[in-house]
Write an enzyme that holds these catalytic residues in place. Structure first.
Site, mmCIF file in Angstrom:
data_model
loop_
_atom_site.group_PDB
_atom_site.id
_atom_site.type_symbol
_atom_site.label_atom_id
_atom_site.label_comp_id
_atom_site.label_asym_id
_atom_site.label_seq_id
_atom_site.Cartn_x
_atom_site.Cartn_y
_atom_site.Cartn_z
ATOM 1 N N CYS A 107 -40.320 -40.272 -14.384
ATOM 2 C CA CYS A 107 -39.486 -40.333 -13.313
ATOM 3 C C CYS A 107 -39.159 -41.846 -13.097
ATOM 4 O O CYS A 107 -37.903 -42.098 -12.779
ATOM 5 C CB CYS A 107 -40.223 -39.825 -11.974
ATOM 6 S SG CYS A 107 -41.660 -40.445 -11.566
ATOM 7 N N HIS A 138 -43.735 -39.584 -6.652
ATOM 8 C CA HIS A 138 -42.629 -39.387 -7.649
ATOM 9 C C HIS A 138 -41.464 -39.732 -6.893
ATOM 10 O O HIS A 138 -41.038 -40.132 -5.689
ATOM 11 C CB HIS A 138 -42.397 -37.913 -7.685
ATOM 12 C CG HIS A 138 -41.592 -37.040 -8.460
ATOM 13 N ND1 HIS A 138 -41.667 -37.405 -10.008
ATOM 14 C CD2 HIS A 138 -40.312 -36.666 -8.346
ATOM 15 C CE1 HIS A 138 -40.551 -36.811 -10.386
ATOM 16 N NE2 HIS A 138 -39.872 -36.101 -9.446
ATOM 17 N N HIS A 162 -33.937 -36.053 -11.509
ATOM 18 C CA HIS A 162 -35.349 -36.754 -11.732
ATOM 19 C C HIS A 162 -36.003 -36.148 -12.781
ATOM 20 O O HIS A 162 -35.506 -35.080 -13.534
ATOM 21 C CB HIS A 162 -36.343 -36.217 -10.426
ATOM 22 C CG HIS A 162 -36.692 -34.971 -10.441
ATOM 23 N ND1 HIS A 162 -37.935 -34.303 -9.974
ATOM 24 C CD2 HIS A 162 -35.737 -33.559 -10.525
ATOM 25 C CE1 HIS A 162 -37.918 -33.098 -9.786
ATOM 26 N NE2 HIS A 162 -36.654 -32.672 -10.229
#
Length: 199
Positions: free
Chosen positions: A107, A157, A169
């Protein structure tokens, strides 16, 4: 037929009471009988590795539905460049530590690559460091395309908001870069605000 209680002597059943016959179970070889007992510790260990930590047994309250209002980016040209680059990477394989289209992305690698390539902004390598970058903090429900969306406390994240409640993502091992909804059950529960780098 199928009696399980003793049958008592009577005019119809003379003699001593005896239990009704029960079909004899077929004997399994010792190896088959021990297999479940031997596998149980292994299955319990695997379940522990793949499950999330136990939480209190109190029922979790559902988070209120997140309704995001799109706002215009202050630099529409750079925001558009970021969006086009991010959307063009959808389908790229996830790879932990990855930060190139050829090698895959995690990510933070995806976010760093897109902003470096499309907006000439160098970002730190890890998700937590990116979350600490000095940048605008828009209201969590008023996002501009190109904003970074953060998940978890501390941040675990990160993704790039593209508009209409969606973000790009690189979610997990075995997956690919993809589009998801910010108000989805999992992401909506962990969403923790945004950073605006393109001001």
């Amino acid at each position: 037929m199928g009696h399980t209680r003793p049958v008592t002597a009577s005019a119809h059943y003379p003699g001593h009471p005896r239990p009704a016959p029960v079909p004899r179970a077929r004997r399994r070889p010792l190896r088959q009988a021990l297999l479940p007992a031997l596998c149980l510790p292994l299955l319990l260990a695997l379940a522990a590795c793949s499950s999330s930590p136990r939480r209190s047994e109190a029922p979790a309250r559902a988070a209120p539905a997140l309704r995001v209002v799109d706002v215009a980016p202050s630099d529409p040209v750079r925001a558009n460049d970021v969006l086009m680059r991010a959307l063009g990477l959808v389908g790229t394989p996830y790879r932990w530590g990855g930060n190139t289209p050829a090698g895959g992305f995690d990510c933070s690698g995806l976010v760093g690559f897109v902003f470096r390539d499309a907006a000439q902004l160098a970002l730190p390598r890890t998700t937590r460091e990116i979350a600490k970058v000095k940048a605008g903090k828009p209201p969590r429900d008023r996002l501009a395309p190109g904003d970074l969306v953060l998940f978890g406390q501390p941040t675990f994240h990160i993704g790039i908001y593209v508009g209409e409640g969606r973000f790009v993502h690189a979610p997990s091992t075995g997956g690919t870069v993809r589009l998801d909804r910010l108000d989805g059950p999992y992401w909506g529960r962990h969403y923790d605000g945004a950073r605006r780098l393109l001001d």
